[in-house]
Scaffold this motif. Structure first.
Motif, short mmCIF file in Angstrom:
data_model
loop_
_atom_site.label_atom_id
_atom_site.label_comp_id
_atom_site.label_asym_id
_atom_site.label_seq_id
_atom_site.Cartn_x
_atom_site.Cartn_y
_atom_site.Cartn_z
N THR A 194 0.83 -1.20 0.00
CA THR A 194 0.00 0.00 0.00
C THR A 194 0.87 1.25 0.00
OG1 THR A 194 -0.18 0.07 2.42
CG2 THR A 194 -1.83 -1.23 1.22
N LEU A 195 0.23 2.38 -0.23
CA LEU A 195 0.93 3.66 -0.32
C LEU A 195 0.34 4.66 0.67
CD1 LEU A 195 0.98 3.96 -4.22
CD2 LEU A 195 2.85 3.14 -2.77
N SER A 216 -4.39 7.44 2.36
CA SER A 216 -3.97 6.04 2.23
C SER A 216 -4.47 5.50 0.90
CB SER A 216 -4.52 5.20 3.38
OG SER A 216 -3.99 5.63 4.62
N VAL A 217 -3.62 4.76 0.20
CA VAL A 217 -3.94 4.25 -1.12
C VAL A 217 -3.71 2.75 -1.15
CG1 VAL A 217 -3.44 4.43 -3.60
CG2 VAL A 217 -3.24 6.46 -2.15
N ASP A 218 -4.69 2.00 -1.62
CA ASP A 218 -4.54 0.56 -1.73
C ASP A 218 -3.43 0.21 -2.72
OD1 ASP A 218 -6.56 0.09 0.06
OD2 ASP A 218 -8.11 -0.21 -1.47
N ALA A 219 -2.93 -1.01 -2.64
CA ALA A 219 -1.85 -1.46 -3.52
C ALA A 219 -2.24 -1.27 -4.99
CB ALA A 219 -1.53 -2.91 -3.24
N VAL A 226 -4.36 3.09 -9.62
CA VAL A 226 -4.69 3.29 -8.21
C VAL A 226 -5.93 4.18 -8.11
CG1 VAL A 226 -2.34 3.02 -7.31
CG2 VAL A 226 -3.15 5.28 -8.04
N THR A 227 -6.58 4.10 -6.98
CA THR A 227 -7.73 4.97 -6.71
C THR A 227 -7.37 5.94 -5.59
OG1 THR A 227 -9.34 3.30 -7.40
CG2 THR A 227 -10.13 5.07 -5.97
N LEU A 228 -7.54 7.22 -5.86
CA LEU A 228 -7.33 8.26 -4.86
C LEU A 228 -8.70 8.76 -4.42
CD1 LEU A 228 -4.53 10.34 -6.65
CD2 LEU A 228 -4.24 8.45 -5.05
N ASP A 229 -9.08 8.45 -3.20
CA ASP A 229 -10.36 8.91 -2.67
C ASP A 229 -10.09 10.06 -1.70
OD1 ASP A 229 -12.83 9.37 -1.66
OD2 ASP A 229 -13.26 7.29 -1.11
#
Length: 271
Positions: A194-195, A216-219, A226-229
């Motif tokens: 993860t990032l 927080s960003v999933d792998a 990637v998805t940035l929420d």
């Protein structure tokens, strides 16, 4: 209720669950709102009003000397007299118990610290939650993670003046927001793969905390997607208390747009 209404309701419920968990961790009896002091150790033994013992550090690590009648509980065992914690790793923490409190022993920016955490601390007792922007799908953005050839050693400042944090940045995330192509340097997240992204934007210091917010960003997927929420842009502990040592974002992570999403300036900072 239409299909879009159902999706919107589910989206909101998932965000509410995320927000509730953030608040739960923050306001835990021994969470960051329970911290009563931040103490920097050196070779001279020091006593602190909110912790038992005299504390010092040296080449062998942190040591506490407990006077008669004082004790700590470590891994279920009662400790008296002199106790050596040894060398603590950077960004690691130990949490020996002292009655209903814990005495955090940690290393931040190369310095050993002691941070007592008391459940009855007024900041925790009076905490009423964090203001937020209403969640909206427009702030969920698809990006692409691009790994660096080698992790880049990145030094950033801290909420505490004079302190620095050093991270190995594995790559960057590229995305488009409000018609602008943007890039954020990413650090490794807590879970493998993860990032974690620290950033500021045009709302920082206006409606959101000036120093930083965290995402927080999933792998990444196999193709780097990637998805940035940004609805989940979260305050770090330093947004609530001056007794935190949170890192600041890298200089390149100031976004030239207003991210009107996620958590706002805590009420405690507005008084």
């Amino acid at each position: 209720m239409t299909a879009s209404d159902t999706v919107s309701e589910a989206f909101t419920q998932e965000w509410e669950a995320w927000q509730a968990e953030h608040e739960r961790v923050l306001a835990d009896p021994h969470g960051f709102l329970a911290i009563t002091s931040l103490n920097w150790l050196d070779e001279t033994p020091q006593r602190f009003a909110d912790a038992p013992g005299e504390w010092s550090t040296g080449p062998g690590g942190v040591v506490v000397g407990l006077a008669p009648g004082e004790h700590l509980e470590i891994n279920g065992e009662t400790v008296t007299g002199r106790h050596e914690f040894g060398v603590i790793a950077e960004r690691a923490s130990l949490f020996p118990k002292a009655g209903d409190a814990v005495i955090e022993v940690a290393k931040r920016g190369g310095h050993d610290i002691v941070r007592p955490r008391h459940p009855d601390n007024s900041l925790r007792v009076t905490f009423a939650g964090t203001p937020t922007y209403p969640p909206h799908p427009r702030w969920v953005v698809t990006g692409r993670y691009v790994a660096f050839d080698q992790p880049r050693r990145t030094t950033v400042g801290a909420a505490v003046e004079g302190l620095q944090h050093v991270y190995d940045a594995p790559g960057e995330v590229r995305f488009t927001l409000d018609g602008r192509d943007l890039t954020l340097t990413a650090f490794n997240g807590r879970a493998p793969g993860t990032l974690s992204i620290l950033f500021t934007d045009e709302t920082s210091g206006v409606t959101t905390y000036a120093a930083n917010r965290s995402l927080s960003v999933d792998a990444p997927a196999a193709d780097g997607t990637v998805t940035l929420d940004f609805n989940r842009a979260a305050n770090l502990p330093c947004a609530y208390t001056d007794l935190a040592t949170c890192p600041l974002p890298p200089a390149e992570n100031r976004l030239p747009v207003a991210v009107e999403a996620g958590q706002k300036i805590p009420t405690e900072r507005l008084s």
